[in-house]
Design an enzyme around this catalytic site. Structure first.
Site, PDB file in Angstrom:
ATOM      1  N   ASP A   1       0.850  -1.196   0.000  1.00 15.86           N
ATOM      2  CA  ASP A   1       0.000   0.000   0.000  1.00 15.86           C
ATOM      3  C   ASP A   1       0.888   1.249   0.000  1.00 15.86           C
ATOM      4  O   ASP A   1       1.796   1.377   0.828  1.00 15.86           O
ATOM      5  CB  ASP A   1      -0.866  -0.043   1.277  1.00 15.86           C
ATOM      6  CG  ASP A   1      -1.980   0.983   1.277  1.00 15.86           C
ATOM      7  OD1 ASP A   1      -2.425   1.388   0.193  1.00 15.86           O
ATOM      8  OD2 ASP A   1      -2.421   1.368   2.392  1.00 15.86           O
TER       9      ASP A   1
ATOM     10  N   GLU B   1      -1.517   6.009  -8.927  1.00 26.42           N
ATOM     11  CA  GLU B   1      -2.501   7.002  -8.443  1.00 26.42           C
ATOM     12  C   GLU B   1      -2.363   8.315  -9.192  1.00 26.42           C
ATOM     13  O   GLU B   1      -1.259   8.793  -9.439  1.00 26.42           O
ATOM     14  CB  GLU B   1      -2.319   7.235  -6.929  1.00 26.42           C
ATOM     15  CG  GLU B   1      -3.322   8.246  -6.351  1.00 26.42           C
ATOM     16  CD  GLU B   1      -3.362   8.296  -4.814  1.00 26.42           C
ATOM     17  OE1 GLU B   1      -3.179   7.239  -4.174  1.00 26.42           O
ATOM     18  OE2 GLU B   1      -3.573   9.388  -4.275  1.00 26.42           O
TER      19      GLU B   1
ATOM     20  N   GLY C   1      -9.016   5.701   1.089  1.00 27.02           N
ATOM     21  CA  GLY C   1      -9.716   6.525   2.076  1.00 27.02           C
ATOM     22  C   GLY C   1     -11.193   6.186   2.171  1.00 27.02           C
ATOM     23  O   GLY C   1     -12.042   7.071   2.300  1.00 27.02           O
TER      24      GLY C   1
ATOM     25  N   ASN D   1     -10.288   0.507  -0.352  1.00 36.04           N
ATOM     26  CA  ASN D   1      -9.284   0.421   0.725  1.00 36.04           C
ATOM     27  C   ASN D   1      -9.871   0.801   2.077  1.00 36.04           C
ATOM     28  O   ASN D   1     -10.450   1.878   2.226  1.00 36.04           O
ATOM     29  CB  ASN D   1      -8.148   1.400   0.431  1.00 36.04           C
ATOM     30  CG  ASN D   1      -7.192   0.881  -0.605  1.00 36.04           C
ATOM     31  OD1 ASN D   1      -7.503  -0.041  -1.346  1.00 36.04           O
ATOM     32  ND2 ASN D   1      -6.017   1.479  -0.671  1.00 36.04           N
TER      33      ASN D   1
HETATM   34  P1  13P Z   1      -9.057   4.769   5.411  1.00 33.67           P
HETATM   35  O1  13P Z   1      -8.222   5.640   6.260  1.00 33.67           O
HETATM   36  O2  13P Z   1     -10.300   5.466   4.978  1.00 33.67           O
HETATM   37  O3  13P Z   1      -9.347   3.454   6.023  1.00 33.67           O
HETATM   38  O4  13P Z   1      -8.245   4.473   4.051  1.00 33.67           O
HETATM   39  C1  13P Z   1      -7.282   3.468   3.999  1.00 33.67           C
HETATM   40  C2  13P Z   1      -6.469   3.528   2.760  1.00 33.67           C
HETATM   41  O5  13P Z   1      -6.765   4.192   1.806  1.00 33.67           O
HETATM   42  C3  13P Z   1      -5.253   2.699   2.742  1.00 33.67           C
HETATM   43  O6  13P Z   1      -4.505   2.905   1.590  1.00 33.67           O
HETATM   44  O1  G3H Z   2      -3.241   4.958   3.545  1.00 36.55           O
HETATM   45  C1  G3H Z   2      -2.846   4.824   4.678  1.00 36.55           C
HETATM   46  C2  G3H Z   2      -3.118   3.553   5.406  1.00 36.55           C
HETATM   47  O2  G3H Z   2      -4.171   3.754   6.308  1.00 36.55           O
HETATM   48  C3  G3H Z   2      -1.881   3.046   6.069  1.00 36.55           C
HETATM   49  O3  G3H Z   2      -1.557   3.828   7.149  1.00 36.55           O
HETATM   50  O4  G3H Z   2       0.866   4.362   6.835  1.00 36.55           O
HETATM   51  O5  G3H Z   2      -0.215   4.482   9.090  1.00 36.55           O
HETATM   52  O6  G3H Z   2       0.207   2.261   8.012  1.00 36.55           O
HETATM   53  P1  G3H Z   2      -0.079   3.738   7.818  1.00 36.55           P
HETATM   54 ZN    ZN Z   3      -4.601   4.874   0.824  1.00 36.63          ZN
END
Ligand code: 13P
Ligand code: G3H
Ligand code: ZN
Length: 329
Positions: free
Chosen positions: A82, A141, A232, A274
């Site tokens: 991610d 993205e 998000g 996500n």
């Molecule tokens: P949220 O913060 O809305 O759960 O989004 C997670 C996300 O986009 C991880 O890449």
């Molecule tokens: O997009 C962000 C995800 O919620 C991951 O969050 O970088 O704190 O692990 P993190």
């Molecule tokens: Zn994200």
């Protein structure tokens, strides 16, 4: 079944009008909760790991836990990076068994974003470099979300929606397999500022503005059949916020994306949704509730176990009632 990439999962999701959930993993209980829920719902699932998660839990531990989940469940599971922020990080994940990566250069210029994404795609699609998974899928993205994308913090107000007129050129020149777009979502549990929302007169809960479905529709017109990703996308379910606040927490005006809008997106071109913050809220709710109810407990299996129970519950709800990926294996 070994780990899979996203290619076939997204093709089926696109045609079937549903989305596959991409849930963030940071520890064993979260991996177990997500994959047990997916198993009970007979659903494919994407387990995604951020740079922060790798730093917290150690990349080898995370990979081995995901492999254990594959063995335990027999499900088609994607191991996905991610918000990869460099070619080197994506390469390291590919070399170590990830079946899918995201390269996120959305905060860079259009040309720089294309250049780095293209480099990741060339490596990820080159079977000779990683025969254990000959075709690693790549998510890119365009447009920026407010909130924290690992080290990249984007202030509310500085985010930018995806420009539909850019997407064909971007996908053609990079060769990416899916595209994350910005249509008004943001990371975290406070997605909209109170002045962007109205307030429910009865409950006092914030009601957020609608997502920009016009952008999603324009993007999918220009990229027919191409899988779109929404980041998000936590809904910040208010029952968990209430449990947290009733048990010593303080999350004022936490608000997310309404589930009905995510359902609509999943029926359109969005194939990956996500979700991280909703799992964090569920885990926190379970632990806080347990701690307050049992001040004498000090065995982590008791309170973390309750957190895991709530995470599993929310993942099942997402799969069945929001994503529509239940019974799609
Ligand atoms: P949220 O913060 O809305 O759960 O989004 C997670 C996300 O986009 C991880 O890449
Ligand atoms: O997009 C962000 C995800 O919620 C991951 O969050 O970088 O704190 O692990 P993190
Ligand atoms: Zn994200």
């Amino acid at each position: 079944m070994p780990l899979v990439n996203t290619k076939e999962l997204f093709a089926k999701a696109y045609d079937g009008g549903y989305a596959v959930g991409a849930f963030n993993c940071n520890n064993m209980e979260i991996v177990q909760a997500i994959t047990e829920a997916a198993k009970e719902c007979n659903s494919p699932v994407i387990l995604q790991v951020s740079k922060g998660a790798r730093n917290y839990a150690n990349p080898t531990y995370l990979r081995k836990m995901v492999e254990a989940a594959v063995e335990e469940t027999g499900l088609p599971i994607v191991l996905h990076l991610d918000h990869g922020d460099s070619f080197e990080l994506c390469k390291d994940c590919i070399d170590n068994g990830f079946t899918s990566v995201m390269i996120d250069c959305s905060s860079k210029s259009f040309e720089e974003n294309i250049e780095i994404t293209r480099k990741v795609v060339e490596y990820a699609h080159d079977a000779s470099k990683h025969p254990q998974c000959p075709y690693v899928t790549v998510e890119a993205e365009l447009g920026t979300l407010a909130g924290i994308e690992d080290e990249v913090a984007v202030e509310h107000g500085s985010e930018s929606y995806t420009r539909p007129e850019d997407v064909e050129e971007f996908v053609k020149r990079t060769g990416c397999d899916s595209l994350a777009i910005a249509i008004g979502t943001s990371h975290g549990a406070f997605k909209f500022k109170p002045d962007q929302c109205t307030r429910d007169p009865e409950t006092g809960i914030l009601l957020p503005p609608p997502l920009r479905f016009d952008i999603l529709e324009e993007v999918s017109k220009r990229l027919p059949g191409f899988p779109i990703v929404l980041h998000g996308s936590s809904s910040v379910n208010q029952e968990y916020v209430k449990i947290i606040n009733d048990n010593g927490g303080k999350m004022v005006d936490a608000v997310g994306v309404p589930e009905a809008q995510l359902r609509k997106a999943a029926q359109l071109a969005v194939c990956k949704i996500n979700i991280d913050s909703d799992l964090r809220l569920a885990m926190t709710a379970g632990i806080r509730e347990h701690m307050v109810a049992h001040p004498d407990h000090f065995d982590p299996r008791q309170y973390v176990g309750d957190g895991r129970k709530y995470v599993k519950e929310i993942v099942k709800h997402k799969i069945n009632d929001v994503l529509g990926s239940n019974d799609k294996i």
